[in-house]
Design a protein around this motif. Structure first.
Motif, mmCIF file in Angstrom:
data_model
loop_
_atom_site.group_PDB
_atom_site.id
_atom_site.type_symbol
_atom_site.label_atom_id
_atom_site.label_comp_id
_atom_site.label_asym_id
_atom_site.label_seq_id
_atom_site.Cartn_x
_atom_site.Cartn_y
_atom_site.Cartn_z
ATOM 1 N N VAL A 8 0.853 -1.189 0.000
ATOM 2 C CA VAL A 8 0.000 0.000 0.000
ATOM 3 C C VAL A 8 0.888 1.237 0.000
ATOM 4 N N GLU A 9 0.294 2.380 -0.299
ATOM 5 C CA GLU A 9 1.028 3.650 -0.308
ATOM 6 C C GLU A 9 0.347 4.632 0.643
ATOM 7 N N VAL A 10 1.069 5.036 1.675
ATOM 8 C CA VAL A 10 0.538 6.053 2.583
ATOM 9 C C VAL A 10 0.680 7.408 1.905
ATOM 10 N N VAL A 11 -0.446 8.069 1.645
ATOM 11 C CA VAL A 11 -0.420 9.310 0.867
ATOM 12 C C VAL A 11 -0.823 10.539 1.673
ATOM 13 N N SER A 12 -1.353 10.328 2.872
ATOM 14 C CA SER A 12 -1.738 11.477 3.692
ATOM 15 C C SER A 12 -1.795 11.079 5.153
ATOM 16 N N VAL A 13 -1.612 12.077 6.016
ATOM 17 C CA VAL A 13 -1.636 11.856 7.463
ATOM 18 C C VAL A 13 -2.392 13.007 8.116
ATOM 19 N N PRO A 73 2.252 14.437 2.931
ATOM 20 C CA PRO A 73 1.636 15.635 3.506
ATOM 21 C C PRO A 73 0.859 15.339 4.790
ATOM 22 N N ILE A 74 0.956 16.246 5.756
ATOM 23 C CA ILE A 74 0.153 16.183 6.978
ATOM 24 C C ILE A 74 -0.924 17.252 6.851
ATOM 25 N N LEU A 116 -7.494 14.414 0.219
ATOM 26 C CA LEU A 116 -6.226 14.949 -0.285
ATOM 27 C C LEU A 116 -6.350 16.432 -0.633
ATOM 28 N N GLY A 117 -7.063 17.141 0.230
ATOM 29 C CA GLY A 117 -7.211 18.580 0.062
ATOM 30 C C GLY A 117 -8.312 19.000 -0.883
ATOM 31 N N GLY A 118 -9.014 18.023 -1.455
ATOM 32 C CA GLY A 118 -10.094 18.337 -2.390
ATOM 33 C C GLY A 118 -11.446 18.345 -1.713
ATOM 34 N N LYS A 119 -12.485 18.049 -2.481
ATOM 35 C CA LYS A 119 -13.844 18.101 -1.954
ATOM 36 C C LYS A 119 -14.489 16.728 -1.824
ATOM 37 N N GLU A 120 -13.854 15.693 -2.418
ATOM 38 C CA GLU A 120 -14.423 14.353 -2.362
ATOM 39 C C GLU A 120 -13.364 13.339 -1.954
ATOM 40 N N LEU A 121 -13.820 12.168 -1.579
ATOM 41 C CA LEU A 121 -12.937 11.078 -1.190
ATOM 42 C C LEU A 121 -11.907 10.810 -2.277
ATOM 43 N N ALA A 122 -10.616 10.759 -1.877
ATOM 44 C CA ALA A 122 -9.559 10.614 -2.878
ATOM 45 C C ALA A 122 -8.550 9.530 -2.503
ATOM 46 N N VAL A 123 -8.891 8.647 -1.542
ATOM 47 C CA VAL A 123 -7.995 7.564 -1.145
ATOM 48 C C VAL A 123 -8.721 6.232 -1.290
ATOM 49 N N ASP A 124 -7.961 5.146 -1.190
ATOM 50 C CA ASP A 124 -8.516 3.810 -1.359
ATOM 51 C C ASP A 124 -8.707 3.070 -0.042
ATOM 52 N N GLY A 125 -8.273 3.671 1.047
ATOM 53 C CA GLY A 125 -8.421 3.042 2.350
ATOM 54 C C GLY A 125 -8.077 4.027 3.450
ATOM 55 N N VAL A 126 -8.611 3.763 4.662
ATOM 56 C CA VAL A 126 -8.394 4.641 5.808
ATOM 57 C C VAL A 126 -7.921 3.812 6.986
ATOM 58 N N VAL A 127 -6.862 4.283 7.634
ATOM 59 C CA VAL A 127 -6.335 3.640 8.838
ATOM 60 C C VAL A 127 -6.425 4.641 9.986
#
Length: 456
Positions: free
Chosen positions: A100-105, A126-127, A137-148
């Motif tokens: 997986v790729e961690v893309v945001s925190v 990015p935090i 990811l700073g936008g208006k809609e869901l932009a990731v494939d999973g949440v931890v």
């Protein structure tokens, strides 16, 4: 800020050995590489990809948003779990690269989470300032494939009942808000119990079913190395069970409860729900044990199995027992104990001797691989396959047992060592586990330096 630790957590960090990239480790790298290749072939099989195809075109990694309360120490759950999602983990005797790729925190207690700031800067992750921004990811809609979600540790109050008021529900409900606005949802992992509050926990579970997203979480202990290396078969005719483990507080108790549920869900007929929960503390613990011969028998069998002296359990300073009765008549008890790791013991119909399974010691050294490896494996499996690694109902039941146990000793603001028997019709839920064994086997991980190049 001082990190709030659970009982049994190690106090220090051993000196790291040279980086695995230097070639100076005293381990058989060739064997590890072969194991790793075999593991990747297994992964390809699980994903429905032919082994030869992995060399041609690697599948796209799911993008993960990690939402934490506090990440300021290597012994924090956030570091244990998220480090594995970034750098890979140790599984079945070999290091497995991250899938997986961690893309945001997002960090709720940002100012004291200096380690997280350092790690994210080094990896260019990015935090974000809000939960919503992290999952969009700073936008208006869901932009990731999973949440931890790792809502464990940090400077948070404890209420009168002893419940640590961690804001897991607060984080989760903001994720759900983005799901609803985007009309789309993705898998969610929530570390340990869903919430200290049953109402919040039930809402969290119900939302996963309403919005149709996979949900998992819980303790890492059920997936630790075991002695012996066995799993109960589906439809094992269990009558009585006990779990022994350090359980002086809510957080530590949950580990023991989740161990219990991981075993008893495999009983004959499957899970039928919890009828009642009761907590007894102090010397009354042993009076209850004397009145319930089944518990005394299993306690003694476990003592002998662990080669402990007679009377060992009675020497604990602050004994307590969590008593669980299920709708099908199955009974269980969780004892706060020492020198037992986490040990499960059960009477099984038709067997002369109790079945005893222990999860002893930490599953690896304190550096890169400490405490949690098999759990990140199953987190990753869910993110890749979109399937829950075990029934999320188990996580809800473990949460509920823990919450009602903490409630049992209190009534109208008054405390009693002999807690009231809490009838729990809200936990009348049925399911039948179909999962296979999920615990670690093979060699335990070697003590190597942190892959990121620094500890703290």
């Amino acid at each position: 800020m001082k990190l709030k630790q659970q009982a049994g957590s190690p106090a220090g960090e051993p000196d790291p050995l040279p980086s695995p990239h230097t070639g100076e480790l005293n381990i058989n790298l060739t064997r590890r590489q072969m194991l790793g290749m075999a593991g990747m072939a297994g992964i390809a099989s699980l994903a429905g990809v032919a082994p030869h195809a992995t060399a041609q075109a690697a599948p796209k990694k799911p993008r993960i948003a990690c939402l934490v309360t506090y990440w300021g120490a290597t012994r924090s759950h956030a570091d244990w779990i998220i480090a594995k999602l970034m750098d890979g983990y140790w599984w079945q005797g070999a290091h497995m690269p991250s899938r997986v790729e961690v893309v945001s925190v997002y960090i709720h207690q940002f100012d004291t989470s200096l380690l997280a700031q350092k790690i994210c800067k080094s990896k260019n992750i990015p935090i974000f300032k809000t939960v919503g921004e992290a999952v969009s990811l700073g936008g208006k809609e869901l932009a990731v494939d999973g949440v931890v979600i790792v809502g464990e540790h940090g400077d948070y109050p404890t209420n009168l009942k002893g419940q640590w008021m961690l804001p897991r529900w607060w984080i989760y409900q903001q994720v759900v808000r983005v799901f609803e606005q985007s009309k789309r949802s993705v898998p969610v992992f929530n570390d340990k119990h869903l919430s200290y509050d049953w109402g919040e926990a039930k809402w969290m579970f119900d939302k996963s079913r309403e919005l149709n997203f996979p949900l998992t979480g819980g303790s890492s202990i059920p997936t630790f190395f075991r002695k012996p290396e066995i799993e109960l078969e589906i439809d094992t005719p269990l009558k009585y069970s006990i779990v022994l483990g350090g359980a002086p507080d809510e957080g530590a108790l949950f580990h023991c409860v989740d161990v219990l549920q991981a075993f008893v869900e495999r009983r004959k007929g499957g899970e039928t729900g919890v009828k009642s929960v009761q907590c007894i503390r102090g010397p009354e613990t042993w009076k209850w044990t004397e009145r319930n011969a089944w518990a005394g028998r299993l306690l003694e069998a476990a003592r002998k199995n662990l080669d402990l002296k007679p009377g060992h359990f009675q020497e604990i300073d602050k004994p307590n027992v969590c008593i669980v009765e299920y709708n099908d008549g199955t009974k269980a008890a969780i004892y706060s104990a020492k020198d037992t790791g986490w040990t499960y013991a059960a009477e099984v119909e038709g067997r002369a001797e109790p079945t005893i399974i222990s999860m002893l010691g930490w599953p690896g050294p304190f550096s890169q691989y400490h405490a949690s490896n098999s759990q990140p494996h199953w987190i990753t499996e869910m993110m890749v396959t979109g399937k829950e690694p075990f029934n999320a109902e188990r996580l809800l039941l473990s949460t509920g047992i823990t919450a009602f146990n903490m409630e049992s000793n209190w009534e109208n603001g008054r405390y009693s060592e002999v807690g009231r028997r809490m009838e729990t019709p809200v936990m009348n839920m049925k399911y039948k586990s179909t999962r296979g064994a999920q615990f670690s086997t093979g060699e335990r991980p070697p003590n190597v330096a942190y892959m990121r190049g620094f500890a703290e």
